[in-house]
Scaffold this active site. Structure first.
Site, PDB file in Angstrom:
ATOM      1  N   HIS A 384      84.130   0.371  37.746  1.00 31.21           N
ATOM      2  CA  HIS A 384      84.682   1.508  37.007  1.00 31.21           C
ATOM      3  C   HIS A 384      85.169   1.204  35.593  1.00 31.21           C
ATOM      4  O   HIS A 384      85.425   2.128  34.820  1.00 31.21           O
ATOM      5  CB  HIS A 384      85.844   2.118  37.807  1.00 31.21           C
ATOM      6  N   TYR A 498      96.854  14.160  41.019  1.00 28.53           N
ATOM      7  CA  TYR A 498      96.020  13.751  39.873  1.00 28.53           C
ATOM      8  C   TYR A 498      94.630  14.335  40.064  1.00 28.53           C
ATOM      9  O   TYR A 498      94.046  14.197  41.133  1.00 28.53           O
ATOM     10  CB  TYR A 498      95.956  12.220  39.874  1.00 28.53           C
ATOM     11  N   SER A 500      90.982  14.221  37.923  1.00 31.13           N
ATOM     12  CA  SER A 500      90.304  13.622  36.781  1.00 31.13           C
ATOM     13  C   SER A 500      89.515  14.680  36.020  1.00 31.13           C
ATOM     14  O   SER A 500      88.860  15.525  36.612  1.00 31.13           O
ATOM     15  CB  SER A 500      89.360  12.540  37.310  1.00 31.13           C
ATOM     16  N   THR A 511      88.802   9.960  30.099  1.00 32.83           N
ATOM     17  CA  THR A 511      89.251  11.049  30.980  1.00 32.83           C
ATOM     18  C   THR A 511      90.650  11.481  30.548  1.00 32.83           C
ATOM     19  O   THR A 511      91.353  10.760  29.859  1.00 32.83           O
ATOM     20  CB  THR A 511      89.330  10.601  32.460  1.00 32.83           C
TER      21      THR A 511
END
Length: 669
Positions: A384, A498, A500, A511
């Site tokens: 990632h 949260y 994204s 992001t």
């Protein structure tokens, strides 16, 4: 003349982007909304030949704005309000106001000045890379997500060898198309009838790259940042003490293949850089699948699942033991293909296998791996730090389209009569006792970590996007509201959440965070969960509408770089890098709590992807992958022992039932 006309018409970046806000799927900006209409018939080397060069818009993309400090503080306090009692909120408000007029003012001004000096990038890009690469935890579960492919609609093409061959060929074609500048640029079309046409493309290709973005903007088309794409291929995360490095070496022509924990390489490109014959790819993969070599007792791949500093030390020992050339072949390979021997029983089994597997038949550090199970189930697991899935999703969509519409081999195809035993090399590694002990320990650590993970999935079949849009409600808002209601029903509280949201509409955007837990969702969830029967259908519809409107506003703001999370993060990063005493806002327990994201969520819908998933980001959290489809809503959720994922999904399902009952005009009890 044209440049002057364009720039006067497009003088404010944020107003340019306001039209983006009308789209409910902004949290992923997926390729599903775009069709690629450039000329096909590109031969076996390319997927297509775009009229507009791939990077035509990159130079003129708008810059990610640094929000105003007062806006950030206002948004931060609005997100904190539903999470805190009055006393806690009053304290947090005081600290936030002190920050705004004191240390925060100074940090913000320095951040703005720094941003002005670095116009080639965004203010978040370097700190974000740093955050990922400096993290020392295992990248498995903590960072790497997966996205699984839908099966090929033609069942016989799901044979492991046939599908693997087609995917390798399509992946290499994608890479060649990208590197030749022939891949269709990533553009978000709000009016495809006007902008996604050959006539417009033939016009825009002549507009200089320094102003081309404005030309697209004028027809309601929004080019997206493609700076992450070059890390897709020949790339690996290299472990280093304190901070890892990303290596990309596009000279590599070979593919890395894993089976039973053994590593193989063969050239997928010839010396001229052309894709080798599909029948040769098939022959080499067949040779690997039929290789009788048993599973390695000391599978090297499991080391990539270790703590990063531990892996750094062991990697140095591998180099010292004379494994440099073999490691270089792994690191510079086009990508990794993992051929698994398991048949996957169901969605849950697929999720576990594609998210983590057994740890032995993976090289988690590669930019991405294509995983193919015995029954042809396929997925991508990706590292990632280098990107946010925007490039990976585009790659996945293109590969799925190419392999299903124009497969280069089929069930009746014969592998080429080539000497695969000389073309394919199984990598041998010299392992001393210390390395063997390190591998054994890594296996134990891996098993201990993944054994704690539970995954469950849910499909709500009584309604989806179409019904919600008819009621003028945001599908994403309703899905997020169902998670808030579900958590309240199960645990009686509202917690940090949260979601994204891509900021790929900006140069080097990454992001931003949408904060779905709001005073509106809290009030609505309480009415549905804790006070059923005390509100009329009209009142409940009004509450749903409020939630939808507010969530839409948050989504628009985040997509335009107007959240608060990245701005606060960048100022904190700046304070740390200067060795400054950490301002009291960052030492507030409420700041720690809002960043302890118990509900971590990400949405995805694509014709190529059947489901995606990731682990929770905190030990007492849920990792919620979800998609709102036309007629149904799906969730793929993970948890550790601190939470009960099965009960959570039952509560989310019940919440959706209640919401759709009210939408049908019926009361809930």
């Amino acid at each position: 003349m044209m440049a002057g006309l364009l720039s006067t018409q497009c003088n404010s970046t944020l107003s340019k982007l306001k039209h983006l806000s009308n789209n409910p799927a902004l949290s992923v900006l997926t390729s599903t909304h775009r069709k690629y209409s450039s000329k096909d018939g590109a031969g076996s080397e390319y997927l297509h030949k775009s009229i507009v060069p791939s990077m035509h818009y990159q130079k003129s993309l708008p810059r990610l704005p640094v929000p105003k400090l007062e806006d950030t503080i206002r948004r931060y306090l609005a997100a904190q309000r539903p999470l805190l009692n009055d006393e806690q909120y009053s304290n947090t408000e005081k600290l936030a106001q002190e920050f705004q007029s004191g240390a925060g003012k100074q940090l913000h001004e320095e951040l703005v000045a720094l941003d002005k000096k670095n116009k080639h990038t965004s203010y978040i890009s370097a700190p974000w890379f740093d955050m990922y690469l400096s993290a020392r935890e295992s990248i498995v579960l903590n960072f790497n997500p997966f996205m699984s492919f839908n099966p090929d609609p033609k069942p016989e093409y799901n044979d492991q060898l046939v599908r693997a061959t087609n995917m390798v060929c399509s992946a290499v074609r994608f890479m060649k198309t990208l590197r030749a500048g022939l891949l269709e640029p990533e553009v978000f079309h709000l009016n495809p009838a006007k902008s996604d046409t050959d006539s417009f493309k033939k016009l825009i290709r002549w507009v200089p790259p320094s102003i081309s973005w404005f030309g697209a903007y004028m027809v309601n088309a929004y080019p997206l940042d493609m700076s992450q794409y070059f890390r897709l291929f020949n790339s690996t995360r290299i472990p280093k003490y304190k901070r890892d490095e990303l290596l990309t070496d596009d000279r590599g022509r070979h593919l890395l293949v894993m089976k039973r924990g053994n590593l193989y390489v063969f050239d997928a490109l010839d010396r001229d850089g052309n894709l080798i014959k599909p029948a040769e790819v098939q022959a080499h993969l067949k040779y690997i699948l039929e290789d009788p070599t048993q599973a390695s007792a000391f599978p090297l791949g499991v080391l990539t699942s270790e703590n990063r500093d531990t892996w750094t030390g062991l990697r140095q020992k591998l180099l010292d033991a004379g494994n440099g050339e073999a490691l270089q072949l792994v690191d510079t390979a086009l990508f990794c293909l993992c051929l698994d021997e398991e048949v996957l029983r169901d969605h849950i089994h697929i999720s576990h296998n594609m998210l983590h597997g057994d740890g032995c038949n993976r090289w988690y550090d590669k930019s991405f791996s294509v995983i193919l199970a015995k029954d042809g189930q396929a997925a991508i697991n990706f590292e990632h730090s280098w990107g946010d899935g925007v490039a990976v999703l585009r790659f996945q969509n293109e590969v799925f389209k190419d392999t299903t519409e124009k497969p280069l081999v089929g069930p009746g195809s014969q592998p080429a009569s080539v000497d695969s035993s000389s073309a394919v090399r199984r990598l041998e590694f010299k392992l001393n006792d210390e390395l063997k002990a390190g591998i054994t320990k890594a296996k134990e650590n891996f098993q201990a970590a993944v054994s704690k993970l539970t995954i469950d999935a849910m499909e709500f079949k009584k309604g989806g996007k179409e019904q919600l849009k008819k009621k003028k409600l945001s599908p994403d808002a309703i899905a997020q509201l169902a998670f808030q209601m579900g958590f309240l029903r199960q645990y009686g509280q509202t917690v940090a959440t949260y979601e994204s949201c891509s900021t790929a509409a900006f140069k080097h955007g990454r992001t931003e965070t949408i904060r779905p837990a709001s005073i509106h969702t809290k009030q609505c969830a309480k009415a549905f969960v804790q006070q059923p029967g005390q509100h009329s259908v009209e009142q409940l519809l009004g509450l749903l509408n409020e939630c939808s409107k507010y969530h839409g506003q948050l989504t628009r703001e985040a997509a335009m770089g107007q959240g608060f999370d990245r701005h606060l993060f960048a100022m904190r990063y700046l304070a740390n890098s200067k060795g400054m005493a950490l301002p009291s806002l960052y030492q507030d327990p409420a700041y720690a709590a809002i960043n302890h994201n118990i509900l971590s969520t990400s949405t995805l819908t694509s014709p190529a992807v059947s489901l995606g998933g990731f682990a929770p980001v905190v030990p007492d959290g849920f990792g919620v992958g979800y998609g709102v489809h036309d007629e149904w809503i799906g969730c793929n959720v993970s948890s550790y022992p601190a939470r009960d994922v099965h009960e959570f999904l039952r509560c989310v399902h019940k919440s959706l039932e209640d919401i759709f009952t009210v939408l049908d005009g019926n009361p809930i009890h």
